[in-house]
Design a protein around this motif. Structure first.
Motif: not given
Length: 164
Positions: A20-25, A27-29, A34-40, A51-58
């Motif tokens: 679930k972490l690898w295939h669902d959560e 990719p979503e995070i 990537n979206w948030a990074a594109s904002l500048g 979300n970067k922090q959440l990604l590190r936790k995952i």
């Protein structure tokens, strides 16, 4: 040293969590990062930082589970266990005051789900119960002193196609 024993049910739950972490959560995070990074400006972008922090936790949990699953030894029911308390047993106990509990002796990795009936193989209660039979008296040493429990019943989960 931490025990490497796990029930088949516990192992299946950890494998499901990893998938679930690898295939669902993850990719979503990753999409959100990537979206948030594109904002500048990332330094003041709360979405990006959160979300970067959440990604590190995952990623930490994925690495831990991947490594831990390789170390674990699944313990399945075998008929020789019948009548005695061993790893994976469901044990119904009672004390002199009539207090009853039903507990399952599991590996330390199975305590994470905070199942109220699961106790670690390394706990004082589990150590006291191991190798005992129905009607045996068990002394458990707790921070509040010695407690006496009586074993009322012992049962095991039996799985189809079980193999180590």
């Amino acid at each position: 040293m931490k025990s490497n024993l796990i029930t088949r049910t516990g192992h299946d739950l950890l494998v499901a969590e990893l998938k679930k972490l690898w295939h669902d959560e993850r990719p979503e995070i990753t999409k959100k990062v990537n979206w948030a990074a594109s904002l500048g400006d990332r330094s003041e972008n709360a979405d990006y930082q959160y979300n970067k922090q959440l990604l590190r936790k995952i990623d930490r949990r994925v690495r831990y589970l991947g490594k831990r699953l390789e170390e674990l030894k699944i313990v399945d029911y075998v008929p020789e266990q019948d009548g005695k308390v061993y790893f994976g047993a469901w044990v119904e106990i009672e004390n002199d005051q009539g207090e009853q509990k039903t507990l399952r002796i599991v590996g330390v990795d199975e305590i994470y789900d905070h199942h109220p009936q699961h106790i670690s193989i390394e706990s004082p209660m589990a150590k006291a119960l191991l190798s005992k039979q129905v009607d045996d008296e068990v002394e458990v040493y707790t921070p509040l002193g010695k407690k006496l429990w009586y074993i009322n019943s012992i049962r095991y989960e039996k799985h189809e196609n079980s193999s180590n």
